[in-house]
Design a protein around this motif. Structure first.
Motif, PDB file in Angstrom:
ATOM      1  N   ILE A  60      -1.980  -7.971  -3.607  1.00 55.06           N
ATOM      2  CA  ILE A  60      -2.820  -6.684  -3.645  1.00 55.06           C
ATOM      3  C   ILE A  60      -2.032  -5.517  -3.366  1.00 55.06           C
ATOM      4  N   VAL A  61      -1.981  -4.673  -4.573  1.00 54.99           N
ATOM      5  CA  VAL A  61      -0.916  -3.495  -4.721  1.00 54.99           C
ATOM      6  C   VAL A  61      -2.134  -2.290  -4.908  1.00 54.99           C
ATOM      7  N   CYS A  62      -1.938  -1.405  -4.117  1.00 50.99           N
ATOM      8  CA  CYS A  62      -2.804  -0.042  -4.340  1.00 50.99           C
ATOM      9  C   CYS A  62      -2.065   1.160  -3.934  1.00 50.99           C
ATOM     10  N   ASP A  63      -2.712   2.182  -4.356  1.00 54.29           N
ATOM     11  CA  ASP A  63      -2.403   3.677  -4.062  1.00 54.29           C
ATOM     12  C   ASP A  63      -3.577   4.359  -3.427  1.00 54.29           C
ATOM     13  N   VAL A  64      -3.117   5.183  -2.260  1.00 59.74           N
ATOM     14  CA  VAL A  64      -4.104   5.660  -1.629  1.00 59.74           C
ATOM     15  C   VAL A  64      -3.730   7.076  -1.604  1.00 59.74           C
ATOM     16  N   TRP A  65      -4.546   8.021  -1.791  1.00 64.77           N
ATOM     17  CA  TRP A  65      -4.500   9.572  -1.747  1.00 64.77           C
ATOM     18  C   TRP A  65      -5.403  10.088  -0.785  1.00 64.77           C
ATOM     19  N   TYR A  66      -4.764  10.646   0.516  1.00 63.58           N
ATOM     20  CA  TYR A  66      -5.813  11.623   1.280  1.00 63.58           C
ATOM     21  C   TYR A  66      -5.754  12.879   0.662  1.00 63.58           C
ATOM     22  N   LEU A  67      -6.926  13.506   0.578  1.00 65.35           N
ATOM     23  CA  LEU A  67      -7.233  14.679   0.036  1.00 65.35           C
ATOM     24  C   LEU A  67      -7.637  15.832   1.220  1.00 65.35           C
ATOM     25  N   PRO A  68      -7.615  17.144   0.896  1.00 61.47           N
ATOM     26  CA  PRO A  68      -7.889  18.243   1.770  1.00 61.47           C
ATOM     27  C   PRO A  68      -9.461  17.992   2.391  1.00 61.47           C
ATOM     28  N   PRO A  69      -9.603  18.409   3.533  1.00 65.54           N
ATOM     29  CA  PRO A  69     -10.780  18.095   4.156  1.00 65.54           C
ATOM     30  C   PRO A  69     -11.802  19.115   3.502  1.00 65.54           C
ATOM     31  N   MET A  70     -12.890  19.047   3.180  1.00 66.39           N
ATOM     32  CA  MET A  70     -13.871  19.671   2.598  1.00 66.39           C
ATOM     33  C   MET A  70     -15.319  19.704   3.586  1.00 66.39           C
ATOM     34  N   TYR A  71     -15.881  20.895   3.388  1.00 70.17           N
ATOM     35  CA  TYR A  71     -17.169  21.429   4.303  1.00 70.17           C
ATOM     36  C   TYR A  71     -18.254  21.783   3.176  1.00 70.17           C
ATOM     37  N   ARG A  72     -19.393  21.543   3.560  1.00 69.01           N
ATOM     38  CA  ARG A  72     -20.407  21.928   2.973  1.00 69.01           C
ATOM     39  C   ARG A  72     -20.791  23.640   3.028  1.00 69.01           C
ATOM     40  N   GLN A  73     -20.796  24.084   1.678  1.00 70.57           N
ATOM     41  CA  GLN A  73     -20.896  25.486   1.560  1.00 70.57           C
ATOM     42  C   GLN A  73     -22.197  26.285   1.906  1.00 70.57           C
ATOM     43  N   GLN A  74     -22.216  27.356   2.088  1.00 76.67           N
ATOM     44  CA  GLN A  74     -23.644  27.871   2.435  1.00 76.67           C
ATOM     45  C   GLN A  74     -24.501  27.978   1.258  1.00 76.67           C
ATOM     46  N   GLY A  75     -25.777  27.402   1.171  1.00 71.83           N
ATOM     47  CA  GLY A  75     -26.510  27.448   0.341  1.00 71.83           C
ATOM     48  C   GLY A  75     -26.520  26.156  -0.518  1.00 71.83           C
ATOM     49  N   GLU A  76     -25.598  25.181  -0.263  1.00 68.48           N
ATOM     50  CA  GLU A  76     -25.326  24.090  -1.185  1.00 68.48           C
ATOM     51  C   GLU A  76     -25.865  23.066  -0.817  1.00 68.48           C
ATOM     52  N   SER A  77     -26.677  22.284  -1.570  1.00 69.72           N
ATOM     53  CA  SER A  77     -27.337  21.091  -1.380  1.00 69.72           C
ATOM     54  C   SER A  77     -26.614  19.591  -1.044  1.00 69.72           C
ATOM     55  N   ALA A  78     -27.324  19.078  -0.169  1.00 64.90           N
ATOM     56  CA  ALA A  78     -26.566  17.870   0.365  1.00 64.90           C
ATOM     57  C   ALA A  78     -26.057  16.890  -1.038  1.00 64.90           C
ATOM     58  N   ILE A  79     -26.940  17.030  -2.264  1.00 64.27           N
ATOM     59  CA  ILE A  79     -26.544  16.254  -3.302  1.00 64.27           C
ATOM     60  C   ILE A  79     -25.473  16.974  -4.255  1.00 64.27           C
ATOM     61  N   ASP A  80     -25.308  18.516  -4.353  1.00 66.11           N
ATOM     62  CA  ASP A  80     -24.262  19.217  -4.973  1.00 66.11           C
ATOM     63  C   ASP A  80     -23.098  18.953  -4.143  1.00 66.11           C
ATOM     64  N   PHE A  81     -23.138  18.851  -2.810  1.00 68.73           N
ATOM     65  CA  PHE A  81     -21.823  18.702  -1.895  1.00 68.73           C
ATOM     66  C   PHE A  81     -21.230  17.296  -2.329  1.00 68.73           C
ATOM     67  N   ALA A  82     -22.168  16.202  -2.364  1.00 65.24           N
ATOM     68  CA  ALA A  82     -21.811  14.739  -2.597  1.00 65.24           C
ATOM     69  C   ALA A  82     -21.108  14.795  -4.114  1.00 65.24           C
ATOM     70  N   ILE A 100       0.782  -1.162   0.023  1.00 63.80           N
ATOM     71  CA  ILE A 100      -0.039   0.116  -0.100  1.00 63.80           C
ATOM     72  C   ILE A 100       0.900   1.279  -0.008  1.00 63.80           C
ATOM     73  N   ASN A 101       0.594   2.175  -0.918  1.00 67.57           N
ATOM     74  CA  ASN A 101       1.437   3.322  -0.966  1.00 67.57           C
ATOM     75  C   ASN A 101       0.483   4.716  -0.525  1.00 67.57           C
ATOM     76  N   PHE A 102       0.748   5.343   0.563  1.00 68.59           N
ATOM     77  CA  PHE A 102      -0.092   6.480   0.913  1.00 68.59           C
ATOM     78  C   PHE A 102       0.600   7.803   0.570  1.00 68.59           C
ATOM     79  N   TYR A 103      -0.284   8.681   0.036  1.00 65.87           N
ATOM     80  CA  TYR A 103       0.068   9.814  -0.334  1.00 65.87           C
ATOM     81  C   TYR A 103      -0.584  11.137   0.427  1.00 65.87           C
TER      82      TYR A 103
END
Length: 479
Positions: A411-433, A259-262
């Motif tokens: 089993i060989v795989c790459d895993v990327w952690y991405l910057p945390p994300m927050y729901r924006q004001q007025g943004e629907s749950a579907i758009d955020f997803a 496993i390769n973590f980034y």
């Protein structure tokens, strides 16, 4: 005459000492999260063998085509005097391949997305179709249907959904029987390598992997049972964190996982939701080797049930009964209670709701995006050359799947952690997803699809058909 050898006790002692040392060595390596480099060296050796096999197969194909070409040339020379103007037809396959897309090895057609729902209308009103027909002037032109006819023919040849639930196609053979095309009989050298590989996988790797996996399950049961007895919450959480990671590190060792973590600076550190694309039950084990999570899911029996009950003894995991899991309000309430406690680890969620073959990301369910809190996106990409990690649950049982994993190369795989994300004001749950899904797809090199992964098991919803009718009516509107 039938007595035991005099040195039998010493042999038994040596066996138990060796086994105990092996188990302690595994647990120690897993506890300190170190590797002696055997698995990575093993993977590098496999890559050299695969490359040799690829070159051998290409040479064999060229020789066969050369033989066929010589035969055709000889035939042409014999008949040349009869018709000197006759020529072989020109192959225009490559000239007509503008619609062919080799992305991820599974997609044949590069289609126009004329059948997708309008992004700015996530909440469809059933009365809209009737109102549109009554209030608008409709002018019909036959050419307006051509895009839909083309899309329909493309769907008959290959739709975008079905191919996502089949094993990813390989560019070259990886010496596994279930991925071959009779390549093992190309020449005697490839045959010898294939036989040796078969013997190694089934007589050495598989028994050893089953043993290591058994050690991991026993460790999970014993360690979490002991940790659950600790009365002090902070100390219990500390040792539960260690037991959780060590358990899944041992399980990954049983699969020869590399496993390769980034981007480890974005690794989840507080309560919230860790959201990832879903390929297999191994996703949980892969991510849990590096971070502690609270797991959520339906209660299972068998092997998964043993692990669930063991982990729940010492950690705050969320397991639902089958009927309870369908109650969205009950699930949302449990999630809110968990996230509200800052001492709880982040919840690991796979919003697709089903396993996809690691070539694409399909629709995210909006439930976990409605609760609130931080979202930690994670992208997982497996290397299919060493083994197909995708679990086709409609075709293979869990036992069959584990057997396939135990007999794969690794089993060989790459895993990327991405910057945390927050729901924006007025943004629907579907758009955020959808925004989170897009980020994961881009980082993992996956195709971003809007289709619901549950189409794997059920027919399209009536609302989707009605949305397409509205889209078609928009094309027929008069100016």
């Amino acid at each position: 005459m039938f007595g035991f050898p005099a040195n039998l006790p010493s042999i038994i002692d040596i066996f138990w000492i060796t086994t105990s040392f092996f188990i302690l060595f595994l647990i120690l390596l897993s506890a300190i999260n170190k590797s002696i480099g055997v698995r990575r060296s093993y993977v590098k050796l496999l890559l050299r063998i695969f490359e040799y096999g690829r070159v051998s197969i290409e040479i064999a194909h060229k020789e066969r085509h050369a033989t066929i070409a010589e035969t055709k040339t000889a035939y042409t020379d014999v008949n040349a005097t009869k018709d000197i103007n006759k020529s072989s037809p020109i192959d225009t396959t490559n000239e007509k391949s503008s619609d062919v897309n080799a992305t991820n090895g599974n997609t044949l057609i590069n289609r126009d997305n004329v059948l997708l729902p309008t992004p700015n209308e996530p909440n469809f009103n059933k009365e809209k179709l009737t109102e549109t027909i009554k209030d608008e002037k409709i002018s019909f032109h036959f050419e307006e249907c051509l895009d839909y006819i083309k899309a329909g023919v493309e769907a008959i040849i290959e739709d975008e959904v079905t191919s996502r639930f089949e094993a990813e196609q390989l560019k070259s053979w990886n010496l596994l029987t279930r991925t071959n095309r009779q390549y093992e009989f190309i020449n005697w050298k490839i045959t010898l390598i294939w036989v040796l590989g078969f013997a190694v996988r089934y007589t050495i790797l598989m028994p050893l992997r089953v043993l290591v996996c058994f050690i991991g399950v026993v460790f999970a049961v014993c360690s979490n049972s002991l940790v659950a007895l600790i009365p002090f919450k902070m100390i219990r959480h500390f040792f539960a964190d260690i037991a959780f990671k060590v358990t899944f590190r041992i399980i990954c060792l049983s699969l020869s996982a590399v496993i390769n973590f980034y981007n480890v600076q974005y690794k989840p550190k507080s309560t919230g939701f860790c959201v990832a694309n879903h390929t297999s039950p191994l996703d949980v084990a892969i991510l849990s080797t590096d971070c502690t999570f609270s797991l959520i899911g339906q209660r299972h029996g068998g092997f998964l049930g043993i692990l669930q009950r063991a982990l729940a003894r010492a950690s705050p995991h969320i397991w639902f009964e089958r009927g309870e899991a369908k109650d969205r309000h009950a699930v949302a309430e449990r999630l809110k209670q968990h996230v509200s406690d800052p001492t709880n680890p982040p919840i690991l969620i796979f919003p697709e709701g089903t396993c996809i073959n690691n070539t694409s990301v399909m629709q995210f369910k909006k439930g976990s995006f409605e609760v609130g809190g931080v979202i930690y996106p994670v992208a997982i990409k497996y290397d299919p050359r060493f083994g197909d990690a995708f679990w086709n649950s409609s075709k293979y049982s869990m036992l069959q799947y584990l057997y396939m994993m135990m007999t794969s190369w690794a089993i060989v795989c790459d895993v990327w952690y991405l910057p945390p994300m927050y729901r924006q004001q007025g943004e629907s749950a579907i758009d955020f997803a959808n925004r989170v899904k897009s980020v994961i797809a881009k980082q993992g090199g996956l195709v971003d699809l809007v289709w619901d992964g549950q189409l794997k098991r059920m027919k399209p919803k009536k609302e989707w058909k009605e949305m397409q009718q509205v889209e078609f009516i928009k094309r027929l509107k008069g100016d």
